[in-house]
Design a protein around this motif. Structure first.
Motif, PDB file in Angstrom:
ATOM      1  N   ARG A 150       0.825  -1.211   0.072  1.00 51.94           N
ATOM      2  CA  ARG A 150      -0.172  -0.154   0.125  1.00 51.94           C
ATOM      3  C   ARG A 150       0.759   1.234  -0.034  1.00 51.94           C
ATOM      4  O   ARG A 150       0.250   2.312  -0.223  1.00 51.94           O
ATOM      5  CB  ARG A 150      -0.930   0.067   1.241  1.00 51.94           C
ATOM      6  N   THR A 173      -4.209  -3.967  -5.503  1.00 56.35           N
ATOM      7  CA  THR A 173      -5.513  -4.034  -5.054  1.00 56.35           C
ATOM      8  C   THR A 173      -6.042  -5.012  -3.746  1.00 56.35           C
ATOM      9  O   THR A 173      -6.589  -4.603  -3.224  1.00 56.35           O
ATOM     10  CB  THR A 173      -6.612  -3.969  -6.280  1.00 56.35           C
ATOM     11  N   TYR A 185      -5.434  -3.350  -0.501  1.00 55.06           N
ATOM     12  CA  TYR A 185      -6.540  -2.663  -0.013  1.00 55.06           C
ATOM     13  C   TYR A 185      -7.868  -3.461   0.303  1.00 55.06           C
ATOM     14  O   TYR A 185      -8.552  -3.043   1.290  1.00 55.06           O
ATOM     15  CB  TYR A 185      -7.025  -1.708  -1.220  1.00 55.06           C
ATOM     16  N   VAL A 186      -8.029  -4.576  -0.399  1.00 55.27           N
ATOM     17  CA  VAL A 186      -9.298  -5.269  -0.051  1.00 55.27           C
ATOM     18  C   VAL A 186      -9.210  -5.941   1.028  1.00 55.27           C
ATOM     19  O   VAL A 186     -10.266  -5.830   1.801  1.00 55.27           O
ATOM     20  CB  VAL A 186      -9.415  -6.416  -1.422  1.00 55.27           C
ATOM     21  N   THR A 240     -10.119  -3.505   3.625  1.00 55.63           N
ATOM     22  CA  THR A 240     -11.582  -3.557   3.610  1.00 55.63           C
ATOM     23  C   THR A 240     -12.128  -4.591   4.369  1.00 55.63           C
ATOM     24  O   THR A 240     -13.176  -4.421   5.242  1.00 55.63           O
ATOM     25  CB  THR A 240     -12.034  -3.501   2.337  1.00 55.63           C
ATOM     26  N   GLU A 293     -13.051  -0.159  -4.460  1.00 58.32           N
ATOM     27  CA  GLU A 293     -11.823  -0.494  -4.490  1.00 58.32           C
ATOM     28  C   GLU A 293     -11.712  -1.135  -6.002  1.00 58.32           C
ATOM     29  O   GLU A 293     -10.825  -0.916  -6.953  1.00 58.32           O
ATOM     30  CB  GLU A 293     -11.583  -1.858  -3.830  1.00 58.32           C
ATOM     31  N   HIS A 294     -12.820  -1.707  -6.389  1.00 57.06           N
ATOM     32  CA  HIS A 294     -12.941  -2.345  -7.966  1.00 57.06           C
ATOM     33  C   HIS A 294     -12.906  -1.308  -8.911  1.00 57.06           C
ATOM     34  O   HIS A 294     -12.292  -1.344 -10.009  1.00 57.06           O
ATOM     35  CB  HIS A 294     -14.339  -3.072  -8.070  1.00 57.06           C
ATOM     36  N   SER A 324     -11.828   1.687  -8.587  1.00 53.79           N
ATOM     37  CA  SER A 324     -10.329   2.509  -8.601  1.00 53.79           C
ATOM     38  C   SER A 324      -9.270   1.520  -9.434  1.00 53.79           C
ATOM     39  O   SER A 324      -8.516   1.884 -10.090  1.00 53.79           O
ATOM     40  CB  SER A 324      -9.991   2.844  -7.246  1.00 53.79           C
TER      41      SER A 324
END
Lengths: 348, 325
Positions: free
Chosen positions: B119, B203, B206-207, B210, B256-257, B259
């Motif tokens: 990240r 990604t 980030y997922v 979340t 997220e998807h 971005s």
């Protein structure tokens, strides 16, 4: 022993996981350390690096090129200037973060540091030869784009977030909404294209502005949309009674926003604002696509033209990756510390 | 009319006039500039031949085809990366997010290290590094690595079995490693691989955050109550914790998807022909900056709107699911 039992071997699955990970580490770690340190070449010696044939890392590429990577095409003999400018800006950022100064003094420090940064970089006064902004590059450029991006986007974001709350002014609210949704819907690269290709066409003749300024404007417009969405959440978190109380005290709209509502709203979203700051810092790497050579761009510039070192990009990427990581990680750690300090209950 | 109404009316009027003036001025200046520089405007160029080749295309394309068709190919290329990357990053990210919540310190530490590393480094840098690893550090096609039977990885990309020319009935066309390289099957280009891998791994970090935040948002009392009711740990997680967690996971996950699909535009830096890089090439060929940028923005805005609708639909569905006894 008890600690081991509780944290690594609490049940069958946990024990199996621990063993699997330990086996993986035993298998991979020695090779990694060998590549990183034991078989690595640290001298700026291209022949030795080539002889190692990637069996060990070639840190020599960093030793040979670090000034170009860090400062880009800035004139070699003058590179103490970007260094001094960077140290100055980092110092002011650090002082702000650690709250070592009172707000008034801090404001003065910023008001002095930013012009000093530009003076050192651009020169043009006795003792400092002028350096055109297309020669600026490397880390100072990354730091400048990120810092100004955050500093200028924040006030704009406050205005837009307030604009979106104006139920009595549907036109203003609609405009702000369209701006935020449009910018958040498109990739940053398209905004940078806009800044770099389109701004020259929509400005009057003879009114050309530097590509650095245009790209900075693009970053500010992009960041402000995201920041305003964050701030809107903060504004909604401020209790309605606060507005009423401010009105009862006889404060007008701007005064009540300035002294009552905004301080609470901003405090509520500081962790998200820090996340945005990290994003902006990382996003500055995209300006290399429109030919500004910040840290990522200057690395490519440093290695692509040099056949001796061209096969050691990976080491270069790891080097600047470490720089980015240090900056972003300390920013996000700082955000975490702020969050704990501002948590409900810890306030007087 | 009360004073307040009057004031807001006047303020809005002023804003409208200022806006109209600004737009008129911009239009006027732009038109004058374009006349002076001999730039034509309009979208007519979209029907002219594109005049450039596209490196890889799932649809038939050559340089005589129209610029519009080139942009369609670019959009298909964008989706061709975005959709698998969304699936991979969601699965991997969920696993890592759950791993971070594991009582096993080694596992949670490893997952935390993954998230904190990926990240905090720009995606562009990660993509460039992956692309360099694929194109420079992997062996040549003649000495391709065999990862599975008939799957080869080399500088020229990943060769996988694929249907032969006769369609699905002709059977699979298997890649074979010969002296001059791998032949047969379908090849995924290095650009595609680097973009897919880099985007998915980035990604996923980030997922993971979340998913972790979503699960932690469910009060501990819920899983304790499930245990007290006699549900097993797994049942408690599946029937009690997860449905509640999903409600706070899905909205940020959709973000997220989204971005991710915007981040596909970084393809321009490694030469994968996605929508943005095709539009960039068209821009350089035709000089129609405003039109090309408008196309990019319009397509992405449409994509965001569609995703927003899909996500609202999903939220309604999971809302119902969570309420189900």
């Amino acid at each position: 022993m008890r600690w081991l039992r509780r944290n690594l071997f609490s049940d069958v699955w946990s024990s199996l996981t621990t063993l699997a990970i330990a086996a993986g580490l035993v298998h991979w770690l020695p090779g990694l350390i060998e590549w990183l340190v034991l078989k690595a070449t640290f001298r700026p010696d291209a022949a030795a690096c080539a002889a190692a044939a990637h069996a060990g890392a070639c840190w020599g590429v960093v030793a040979a090129k670090y000034r170009f990577i860090l400062f880009g095409r800035y004139p070699y003999a003058e590179q103490w200037r970007p260094l001094a400018a960077t140290v100055l800006l980092l110092a002011v950022i650090g002082v702000s973060g650690l709250r070592l100064m009172r707000p008034g003094a801090l404001f003065a420090a910023w008001a002095l540091a930013l012009p000093a940064f530009f003076l050192l970089m651009a020169g043009g006064v006795p003792g400092l030869s002028p350096v055109a902004s297309d020669r600026w590059g490397g880390f100072p450029l990354t730091l400048l784009l990120a810092t100004l991006g955050m500093l200028l986007a924040l006030p704009l974001a406050v205005l837009v977030a307030l604009g979106r709350q104006q139920s009595g002014l549907p036109l203003v609210r609609g405009l702000c909404q369209v701006y935020v949704e449009a910018v958040r819907g498109v990739p940053l690269i398209s905004v940078l294209f806009l800044a770099s290709f389109l701004f020259p066409i929509i400005l009057p003749q003879g009114f050309s502005i530097d590509v650095l300024v245009r790209v900075q404007a693009g970053i500010v417009l992009f960041a402000a949309a995201y920041l305003s969405e964050t701030l809107r959440g903060g504004l909604q978190a401020v209790a309605a009674g606060q507005h009423d109380a401010a009105a009862a005290l006889g404060l007008g709209y701007w005064a009540s926003m300035r002294w009552i509502v905004l301080p609470q709203a901003i405090r509520a979203v500081i962790p998200s604002l820090m996340n945005s700051a990290v994003s902006i810092f990382k996003d500055t790497s995209l300006v290399t696509v429109v030919s500004l050579y910040e840290l990522t761009g200057s690395l490519t510039l440093a290695l692509s033209g040099d056949a001796q070192w061209r096969s050691f990009y990976l080491e270069g990427y790891l080097f600047i990756g470490l720089i980015y990581w240090l900056c972003c990680y300390s920013l996000s750690r700082f955000g975490g510390a702020l969050e704990r300090r501002l948590a409900p209950g810890s306030l007087p | 009319m009360s004073g307040r109404r009057l004031r807001s009316f006047a303020l809005q009027g002023a804003v409208a006039v200022a806006l109209a003036l600004l737009l008129w001025l911009l239009f006027h200046i732009t038109a004058a500039n374009m006349r002076e520089r001999g730039i034509h405007s309009g979208f007519g160029f979209l029907l002219q031949p594109a005049g450039f080749a596209i490196g890889e295309s799932p649809l038939p394309f050559d340089s005589a085809d129209s610029a519009l068709w080139a942009l369609v190919v670019g959009l298909v290329n964008t989706l061709r990366v975005a959709l698998p990357a969304i699936v991979i990053s969601t699965v991997l990210g969920t696993a890592i997010g759950l791993g971070r919540l594991s009582p096993n310190l080694l596992l949670s530490g490893l997952c935390k290290a993954y998230v904190e590393t990926l990240r905090n480094v720009p995606l562009l840098l990660q993509l460039l590094a992956w692309y360099f690893v694929v194109t420079d550090l992997l062996p040549d096609s003649g000495a391709a690595l065999q990862i599975m039977p008939h799957v080869f990885l080399s500088k020229s990309g990943l060769a996988v079995p694929w249907f032969g020319d006769g369609g699905a009935f002709a059977g699979l066309d298997l890649p074979v490693r010969g002296r001059f390289g791998v032949t047969g099957g379908a090849a995924l280009t290095p650009e595609f691989l680097a973009l897919l891998g880099g985007l998915s791994l980035y990604t996923a970090a980030y997922v993971a955050e979340t998913v972790r935040a979503g699960i932690q948002s469910v009060p501990r009392g819920q899983s304790e109550a499930a245990l007290a009711l006699g549900l097993s740990r797994l049942q408690g997680f599946r029937l009690v914790v997860l449905p509640q967690a999903l409600r706070s996971i899905i909205p940020p996950l959709t973000n997220e998807h989204l971005s991710l699909s915007k981040n596909v535009s970084l393809a321009v830096a490694i030469g994968y022909p996605d929508l943005v890089s095709v539009a960039d090439t068209t821009l350089n060929q035709t000089g129609r900056a405003a039109e090309c940028i408008a196309v990019i923005m319009a397509v992405y805005l449409l994509l965001s709107l569609l995703t927003a609708w899909a996500s609202a639909w999903l939220e309604r569905r999971t809302g119902r699911w969570a309420q189900r006894p």
